[in-house]
Design a protein around this motif. Structure first.
Motif, PDB file in Angstrom:
ATOM      1  N   TYR A 506       5.394   6.699   0.813  1.00  0.00           N
ATOM      2  CA  TYR A 506       5.409   6.514  -0.641  1.00  0.00           C
ATOM      3  C   TYR A 506       4.578   7.599  -1.308  1.00  0.00           C
ATOM      4  O   TYR A 506       3.456   7.897  -0.871  1.00  0.00           O
ATOM      5  N   GLN A 559      13.708  -2.215   2.199  1.00  0.00           N
ATOM      6  CA  GLN A 559      12.320  -2.028   2.630  1.00  0.00           C
ATOM      7  C   GLN A 559      11.421  -1.651   1.443  1.00  0.00           C
ATOM      8  O   GLN A 559      10.308  -2.160   1.315  1.00  0.00           O
ATOM      9  N   ARG A 562      10.826  -4.643  -0.753  1.00  0.00           N
ATOM     10  CA  ARG A 562       9.866  -5.532  -0.082  1.00  0.00           C
ATOM     11  C   ARG A 562       8.441  -5.030  -0.314  1.00  0.00           C
ATOM     12  O   ARG A 562       7.541  -5.800  -0.644  1.00  0.00           O
ATOM     13  N   GLN A 563       8.274  -3.712  -0.124  1.00  0.00           N
ATOM     14  CA  GLN A 563       6.936  -3.126  -0.282  1.00  0.00           C
ATOM     15  C   GLN A 563       6.462  -3.255  -1.728  1.00  0.00           C
ATOM     16  O   GLN A 563       5.317  -3.644  -1.992  1.00  0.00           O
ATOM     17  N   TRP A 567       3.149  -5.180  -3.112  1.00  0.00           N
ATOM     18  CA  TRP A 567       2.091  -4.604  -3.945  1.00  0.00           C
ATOM     19  C   TRP A 567       1.924  -5.393  -5.243  1.00  0.00           C
ATOM     20  O   TRP A 567       0.814  -5.636  -5.703  1.00  0.00           O
ATOM     21  N   PRO A 735       2.499   3.344   4.029  1.00  0.00           N
ATOM     22  CA  PRO A 735       1.901   2.277   3.224  1.00  0.00           C
ATOM     23  C   PRO A 735       0.600   1.732   3.812  1.00  0.00           C
ATOM     24  O   PRO A 735      -0.260   1.234   3.092  1.00  0.00           O
ATOM     25  N   SER A 736       0.452   1.843   5.140  1.00  0.00           N
ATOM     26  CA  SER A 736      -0.792   1.336   5.742  1.00  0.00           C
ATOM     27  C   SER A 736      -1.985   2.153   5.239  1.00  0.00           C
ATOM     28  O   SER A 736      -3.111   1.655   5.205  1.00  0.00           O
TER      29      SER A 736
END
Ligand code: C2E
Ligand code: MG
Ligand code: MG
Length: 758
Positions: A506, A559, A562-563, A567, A735-736
């Motif tokens: 991202y 996906q 979902r992310q 958030w 994203p991690s």
């Protein structure tokens, strides 16, 4: 003790046999020995007795004793033995007469009779019998006179104790034997029970190869009744293909070459079915080591065998079509190459791929798609010549191996394969025409590696696919070699989508003035098992070409939403009152052209709970130019969902202003190439100014991408572009790295070593 018959376990229930025989023989022995002693003593001791009479009487006693020895005491019951006693009295009487009423003779005979009584009544101990004994002994003597009475009475002193001792000895011996017999009978009974109830099948096999006895499990394994199996030839119970091996093993066992043998063989059941058994054979030998009979122990391993077969088959069979799988195909390829070489021929390897199978599969559903593949597999199988080998290589790919004299044979084989697809595959729920793209590679030299041949066919198939559906291409080494690499990647990419090797990174959108994070753009990457993290440039075009883009894009959209939802949830959990961050997702032309795309987007929004008005779909100009009318219709439909639309890489396409006006888009993303030299290039400045002005005129947002330096940002802001994206603000990251909630300010995004260059 050889003078006793062997215990027969088969007659274990007939207890007392041994003791009756034993006692009968003791009595017989006593009679014979005593008669001989009597005779000798009478002859030696002087007196007036008739020698012939003595010989007759003693001879008769000895004869009775000998007969008594052989008398089958065991066959008769206890009462029968008692009944014999009167005859013994007759013998005594005879002795009495012929021995001239010899008292000693009388005593000896009495002892013998007493032994017989003791034998018949083993529970009556001699001590208990003693009073009767004394009476029985003395009364006849009192009734008589003369030397007999004198000697007889005198001898009572030792005859009676002798009788008691002898009687006790008999009672003791019989008691011991009763115990021994009981033990033998018990042992035999438990052995019999073990035999009967053993969970494994046990058989006694005669030397003639016929069954003497079988247990319950053995009969069950064969589906017969126990008694019906006795006398059956083992050969008739063995599968014809296993008979020889079985026979050889038995022969070696009997010859003493083997102590025992183990064999897995098929037994024939009464119902005609086959039972796989694990057989352990051994032989029972007599004291002279001569074989008496054989013992076979069998265990039913039919299920285990079936499972083993199944596993072995699974390892080389494609479960869907039942055809050989890739592994078996490669093995055959090895052999085929070797054989073709010895016959001076070539191997033609054909790589078959169903055209547009992805679309078909998605259209008719995966279940129907599977059935379609099965039918195609069957048709291909029927189309092939005997000796040709067909396999399902994976997905919608089939491979064929044929032995040919040269390339001239190929058209005929291809035509067979094509003809097999001439009619549509008809099922109750669908009817589908299938075309095949075929790549053919011919083995050239004997040393050719199977993998090289496969790769050539793969490349040829790819070339065929590029020239249109239903084509075939014979590989030529001058062909485009890059295609080989691409195709390998395409197969891998196919797998990557299924096996979740894709990841999204991202990159933030930034409000240039406030330096806040407005949202992010989802950018796909491929975590390749061997080549590492691949950027989209290495596979997105390929995915488009191979028809994988729809699958890939669907995964990305789901996906990303979902992310975004995660958030948004994390943000609202903190009580912050900001709007959920926006999420931009790149949409490929193929996705846009896919029927049902709009419904798909809706279903993803519903499924993930991400708000439609926070989702931005980025479309390239190219996608819009393919079929403008259709594109406008789909974009309008998307807008009605509430989803936002932007044109990505704006300025690199050829959208006309009038066309742009009709598009329901809300933002233009200025392509990176125009901002690259923004600080220095006057042309770029002019273009950016024009795009910003265009946006303002059409009421569109303008976003700049590829901002790497602060100078670019300043130039942009000066020209009225307030939203930007670029390495200056943040690179695309996993994203991690970002953490559970999206930072609000870009300084938060940049601090904490959150950003890792990608
Ligand atoms: P894009 O949509 O224009 O994405 C922006 C690309 O520019 C990204 O490259 C991003 O990493 C790169 N970029 C952003 N800021 C800078 C910068 O300051 N300097 C430089 N040099 N590059 C910057 P990426 O991730 O390699 O993506 C390339 C293209 O691949 C994307 O261009 C997009 O067209 C396509 N793509 C990526 N993900 C997807 C996807 O999920 N679906 C589809 N259809 N296309 C995708
Ligand atoms: Mg983009
Ligand atoms: Mg772009």
């Amino acid at each position: 003790m050889e003078w006793l018959p062997e215990a027969d376990p088969g007659h274990a229930e007939d207890d007392g046999t041994l003791s009756r025989v034993l006692c009968g023989r003791i009595a017989a022995l006593a009679l014979v020995v005593c008669s001989i002693l009597l005779m000798v003593s009478d002859l030696v001791i002087p007196g007036d007795r008739s020698v012939p009479g003595l010989l007759v009487s003693c001879g008769a006693s000895i004869a009775v004793g000998v007969l008594a020895w052989w008398f089958p005491w065991g066959r008769f019951g206890r009462w029968t033995v008692l009944a014999v006693i009167p005859f013994a009295f007759v013998a005594v009487g005879l002795t009495w007469v012929y021995a001239d009423r010899n008292g000693f003779n009388y005593s000896v005979t009495f002892v013998v009779i007493f032994a017989l009584v003791g034998l018949a009544l083993p529970r009556w101990t001699a001590l208990r019998l003693a009073p009767f004994l004394v009476l029985a002994y003395l009364v006849p003597l009192f009734a008589t006179t003369g030397p007999v009475a004198t000697i007889g009475l005198g001898s009572a002193v030792f005859v009676v104790p002798m009788c008691v001792v002898l009687g006790e000895a008999i009672a003791w011996a019989m008691h011991r034997f009763a115990i021994a017999e009981g033990e033998v009978a018990e042992g035999a009974a438990s052995i019999q029970q073990l035999f009967d109830e053993a969970p494994i099948g046990i058989s006694k096999l005669g030397l003639d190869g016929r069954l003497l006895e079988v247990n319950r499990a053995y009969a069950e394994i064969h589906g017969y009744r126990r008694e019906d199996m006795v006398g059956m030839a083992i050969r008739d119970l063995t599968h014809p293909d296993d008979r020889e091996e079985n026979r050889v093993k038995i022969e070696r066992l009997l010859a003493g070459d083997l102590d025992r043998f183990h064999l897995e063989r098929r037994s024939l059941r009464s119902d005609g079915r086959i039972a796989w058994v694990s057989l352990n054979g051994s032989v029972v030998r007599d004291a002279q080591s001569e074989p008496v009979f054989m013992i076979g122990q069998i265990e039913d391993i039919t299920e285990r065998h079936a499972l083993r077969d199944q596993l072995a088959r699974n390892a080389v069979t494609d479960p869907l079509t039942g055809l050989a799988n890739r592994k078996l195909f490669m093995e055959h390829l090895d052999m085929a190459l070797a054989q073709a070489e010895t016959r001076g021929r070539h191997v033609a390897l054909m790589f078959l791929d169903l055209d547009r199978f992805k679309l078909v599969n998605d259209g008719i559903g995966h279940d129907a798609g599977d059935r379609l593949l099965q039918r195609v597999g069957q048709r291909l199988q029927h189309a092939l010549r005997p000796g040709d080998f067909l396999a399902r290589f994976g997905g919608d790919e089939f491979t064929v191996l044929c032995e040919v004299t040269g390339e001239e044979d190929v058209p005929e084989i291809v035509s067979r394969l094509r003809t097999s697809m001439a009619t549509p595959v008809s099922e109750v729920d669908f009817e589908q025409f299938v075309t095949l793209s075929i790549g053919v590679a011919l083995s050239t030299t004997a040393t050719m590696l199977p993998s090289a041949l496969l790769r050539s066919a793969d490349i040829a198939m790819y070339q065929a696919k590029r020239s249109g559906p239903g084509r075939y291409v014979v590989y030529s080494p001058d062909g485009d070699d890059d295609a080989g690499m691409s195709l390998r990647t395409s197969n891998e990419l196919h797998r990557a989508i299924q096996e979740s090797q894709l990841v999204l990174h991202y990159q933030p959108f930034v409000d240039v003035e406030r330096l806040t994070v407005i949202g992010t753009e989802a950018l796909v990457r491929w975590q390749h098992p061997t080549r590492g993290l691949l950027p989209p440039a290495e596979f997105v075009d390929l995915a488009e070409e191979c028809g994988l883009m729809v699958d890939l894009g669907s995964w990305v959209l789901r996906q990303a939403c979902r992310q975004g939802a995660a958030w948004a949830a994390a943000q609202s959990a903190t009580g912050a009152r900001h709007r959920a961050p926006s999420m931009s997702v790149n949409i490929s032309p193929q996705q846009l052209a896919e029927p049902g795309f709009c419904e798909f987007v809706l279903s993803v929004l519903e499924e993930t709970g991400y708000p439609a008005d926070r989702l931005w779909l980025e479309i390239t100009e190219g996608a819009l130019l393919r079929d403008p009318t259709a594109a406008i219709a789909i974009l309008r439909a998307l807008r009605t969902l509430g989803v936002h639309l932007s044109i990505d890489d704006f300025g690199t396409g050829y959208s006309s202003l009038s066309y742009l006006k009709r598009l329901p888009v809300e933002a233009l993303k200025i392509d990176r190439s125009f901002v690259e030299h923004l600080e220095t290039g006057s042309d770029d400045r002019a273009i950016v100014e024009a795009i910003v002005a265009l946006g303002r005129t059409l009421g569109l947002h303008v976003v700049a991408e590829g901002i790497e330096r602060p100078g670019q940002a300043i130039e942009l802001a000066a020209r009225g572009c307030h939203v930007a994206q670029g390495f200056l603000y943040g690179r695309p990251v996993d994203p991690s790295v970002i953490g559970p909630s999206l930072p609000v300010s870009i300084s938060d995004w940049l601090t904490g070593n959150r950003l890792t260059a990608v």
